[in-house]
Design a protein around this motif. Sequence first.
Motif, PDB file in Angstrom:
ATOM      1  N   CYS A  95      -2.228 -12.666  -5.633  1.00 15.19           N
ATOM      2  CA  CYS A  95      -2.239 -11.811  -6.867  1.00 15.19           C
ATOM      3  C   CYS A  95      -2.403 -10.069  -5.634  1.00 15.19           C
ATOM      4  O   CYS A  95      -1.562  -8.784  -5.999  1.00 15.19           O
ATOM      5  N   ASN A  96      -3.098 -10.246  -4.535  1.00 19.63           N
ATOM      6  CA  ASN A  96      -3.194  -9.309  -3.869  1.00 19.63           C
ATOM      7  C   ASN A  96      -2.021  -8.723  -3.059  1.00 19.63           C
ATOM      8  O   ASN A  96      -1.572  -7.523  -2.805  1.00 19.63           O
ATOM      9  N   GLU A  97      -1.500 -10.197  -1.653  1.00 18.83           N
ATOM     10  CA  GLU A  97      -0.645 -10.602  -1.276  1.00 18.83           C
ATOM     11  C   GLU A  97       0.853  -9.951  -1.749  1.00 18.83           C
ATOM     12  O   GLU A  97       1.429  -8.680  -1.096  1.00 18.83           O
ATOM     13  N   ALA A  98       1.601 -10.174  -2.867  1.00 20.24           N
ATOM     14  CA  ALA A  98       2.375  -9.516  -3.061  1.00 20.24           C
ATOM     15  C   ALA A  98       2.276  -8.288  -4.047  1.00 20.24           C
ATOM     16  O   ALA A  98       3.272  -7.205  -3.190  1.00 20.24           O
ATOM     17  N   SER A  99       1.451  -7.401  -3.942  1.00 20.65           N
ATOM     18  CA  SER A  99       1.759  -6.169  -4.945  1.00 20.65           C
ATOM     19  C   SER A  99       1.914  -5.397  -3.085  1.00 20.65           C
ATOM     20  O   SER A  99       1.987  -4.575  -3.395  1.00 20.65           O
ATOM     21  N   TYR A 100       0.720  -5.835  -2.660  1.00 23.47           N
ATOM     22  CA  TYR A 100       1.010  -5.352  -1.237  1.00 23.47           C
ATOM     23  C   TYR A 100       2.154  -5.177  -0.650  1.00 23.47           C
ATOM     24  O   TYR A 100       3.116  -4.501  -0.146  1.00 23.47           O
ATOM     25  N   LEU A 101       2.831  -6.689  -0.761  1.00 21.82           N
ATOM     26  CA  LEU A 101       4.232  -6.699   0.637  1.00 21.82           C
ATOM     27  C   LEU A 101       5.485  -5.809  -0.710  1.00 21.82           C
ATOM     28  O   LEU A 101       6.292  -4.802  -0.014  1.00 21.82           O
ATOM     29  N   ALA A 102       4.867  -5.878  -1.845  1.00 15.93           N
ATOM     30  CA  ALA A 102       5.588  -5.238  -2.304  1.00 15.93           C
ATOM     31  C   ALA A 102       6.120  -3.538  -2.633  1.00 15.93           C
ATOM     32  O   ALA A 102       7.221  -3.193  -2.042  1.00 15.93           O
ATOM     33  N   GLU A 103       4.800  -2.760  -2.124  1.00 15.87           N
ATOM     34  CA  GLU A 103       4.570  -1.274  -1.292  1.00 15.87           C
ATOM     35  C   GLU A 103       5.210  -1.429  -0.685  1.00 15.87           C
ATOM     36  O   GLU A 103       5.874  -0.082   0.394  1.00 15.87           O
ATOM     37  N   VAL A 104       4.742  -2.150   0.697  1.00 19.53           N
ATOM     38  CA  VAL A 104       5.346  -2.048   1.775  1.00 19.53           C
ATOM     39  C   VAL A 104       7.008  -1.966   2.275  1.00 19.53           C
ATOM     40  O   VAL A 104       7.483  -1.074   3.082  1.00 19.53           O
ATOM     41  N   CYS A 155      -4.815  -9.497  13.014  1.00 23.35           N
ATOM     42  CA  CYS A 155      -4.783  -9.479  11.379  1.00 23.35           C
ATOM     43  C   CYS A 155      -3.046 -10.339  11.140  1.00 23.35           C
ATOM     44  O   CYS A 155      -2.370  -8.838  10.741  1.00 23.35           O
ATOM     45  N   PHE A 156      -3.247 -11.613  11.170  1.00 24.04           N
ATOM     46  CA  PHE A 156      -1.556 -12.269  11.488  1.00 24.04           C
ATOM     47  C   PHE A 156      -1.321 -11.919   9.866  1.00 24.04           C
ATOM     48  O   PHE A 156       0.301 -11.120  10.087  1.00 24.04           O
ATOM     49  N   CYS A 157      -1.332 -11.459   9.062  1.00 24.24           N
ATOM     50  CA  CYS A 157      -1.217 -11.666   7.641  1.00 24.24           C
ATOM     51  C   CYS A 157      -0.387 -10.048   7.151  1.00 24.24           C
ATOM     52  O   CYS A 157       0.622  -9.980   7.090  1.00 24.24           O
ATOM     53  N   CYS A 158      -1.547  -9.120   7.592  1.00 21.26           N
ATOM     54  CA  CYS A 158      -1.065  -7.862   6.941  1.00 21.26           C
ATOM     55  C   CYS A 158      -2.146  -6.832   7.664  1.00 21.26           C
ATOM     56  O   CYS A 158      -2.708  -6.393   7.597  1.00 21.26           O
ATOM     57  N   PRO A 159      -0.882  -6.342   8.789  1.00 21.35           N
ATOM     58  CA  PRO A 159      -1.106  -5.716   9.784  1.00 21.35           C
ATOM     59  C   PRO A 159      -1.261  -4.410   9.289  1.00 21.35           C
ATOM     60  O   PRO A 159      -0.402  -3.982   8.198  1.00 21.35           O
ATOM     61  N   ASP A 160      -2.588  -3.085   9.275  1.00 19.55           N
ATOM     62  CA  ASP A 160      -2.527  -1.857   8.728  1.00 19.55           C
ATOM     63  C   ASP A 160      -1.236  -1.105   9.019  1.00 19.55           C
ATOM     64  O   ASP A 160      -0.695  -0.331   8.564  1.00 19.55           O
ATOM     65  N   ASN A 161      -0.574  -1.364  10.234  1.00 18.59           N
ATOM     66  CA  ASN A 161      -0.096  -0.447  10.615  1.00 18.59           C
ATOM     67  C   ASN A 161       1.694  -1.558  10.255  1.00 18.59           C
ATOM     68  O   ASN A 161       2.409  -0.986  10.420  1.00 18.59           O
ATOM     69  N   LEU A 162       1.599  -2.418   9.146  1.00 23.31           N
ATOM     70  CA  LEU A 162       3.165  -3.418   8.984  1.00 23.31           C
ATOM     71  C   LEU A 162       4.236  -2.128   8.328  1.00 23.31           C
ATOM     72  O   LEU A 162       3.565  -1.590   7.148  1.00 23.31           O
TER      73      LEU A 162
END
Length: 491
Positions: free
Chosen positions: A341-350, A370-377
């Motif tokens: 629920c949290n990861e899909a929304s993050y990837l959809a915005e990025v 932070c291999f999954c969601c680096p802040d500068n991605l």
Amino acid sequence: MVGVKAPPRIPNSSLEPAQQWSSINSTLGRTILYQATCCCGPAPRTSCCYSGLPPVKESTSSRLLYTLLHVGASATCCLLLSRTVLDTLWGKDNCPIPTGSGAVYRVCAGTATFYLLQAVILINVNSSTSPRARLHNGFWLLKLLVLLGLCTAAFYIPDEHIFPAWHYVGICGGFAFILLQLVLITAFAHTWNKNWLTGAAQDWRWVGAVLLATLVFYSIAGTGAFLLFHHYTHPAGCLLNKALLILNLCFCGILSLLSITPCIRLKQPCSGPLQASIISCYIMYLTFSALSSRPPDRVLLRGQNRTICRPSMSKVGAQTLDTSLTILSAGIMYACVLFACNEASYLAEVFGPLWMVKVYSYEFQKPSICFCCPDNLSPDGGSSGEEAGSGAPQTPHRLSYSYSAFHFVFFLASLYVMVTLTNWFSYEGAELETTFTRGSWATFWVKIASCWTCVLLYLGLLLIPVCWPATGPSQPPRVIRRRCRRIHVSS
């Protein structure tokens, strides 16, 4: 997205334990105070009047509260589905509210409608200062009342109206959520592997980190396979369990060998055993979840009917029922739900609407722990930088995750929880005690199908680039080679 933050504070390791606990309690109290100000209205725009607020982002606190709402709704479903709890509360008297699968369907209908309405309202919200964005981050008391009102209204729907249509909606939503989870786990493994291999090309210490993580995941997968053979098989039977375990182990071995094959590494230099080890670990989890969800076998053992294919420390006598492993399976399942629920929304915005494709082609410039969601991605080379989120680090009020996608995934998660608790296709007479202890064949085969779908998804991720016909950039090298041959012949 810019959240409400306090000025940065330098931690003081010399503080006494009592002072540290006092600081933690003060921070927690101020966080609750901040959210209390959002109960009946929008979240505050600035922290001028709240200089003592803790350094917590508005987006983080909102996601936490929405997650708690979903956890509370799921716990309510479990209580209404438990015959033991209902007998304790009401005794032998008739319960004044619907129970069992009917209650689960109604509560999940209310929560799913609640999240779907917000997903529609928040479409194309691109700034945290938008009025609709403040609806997402505030008005908590109003939203709680709306959620309770939707769930209460669902209890007035007759059974003959809610079961036929809502059952098929739940099945479709549950399968969609399973596919989303599988895409996320493969993207998670792919991103982690590519991130750390980028560091391995620059520093030998990253090579050690890659090898250590690979060894850990393969050790977990191997230990899990051994425990499954020990607890879920029996010399007198369990042929289906044995066949599935051997087959899935073969799948793990094939995927691991393919990930280091030279022809695949030529097309995908970042392919390696790390991502294969993560996928193998997830396959073993899905196998464990499936075996713990199937009904046990009954065989004639030493002249008596015995129940086998269930966890037991004894391989000679009857296997006794142990609910600890099934409860563990349910806990891991719900943790995966919250992660999705949290990861899909993050990837959809990025990455934008096509995040399921773009996340695999992203190239890391430098490694990150932070291999999954680096802040500068941010995706490179995208044609629509504003839509894909390439401006996220530069735009002050840019969202850190997609609000609409966040609520839509929670909508699918509500349907997934509903059909999982009610045994998918065989929802009649579902009870919590039988769901997580005795299981059903429908749930078993759904989980086995999801396991094999994960294998096919990762196999396609490995083989599609190899089988894809060469176009575009691969043509100029062929022209150059022809010219070289002509010069050699003429000489």
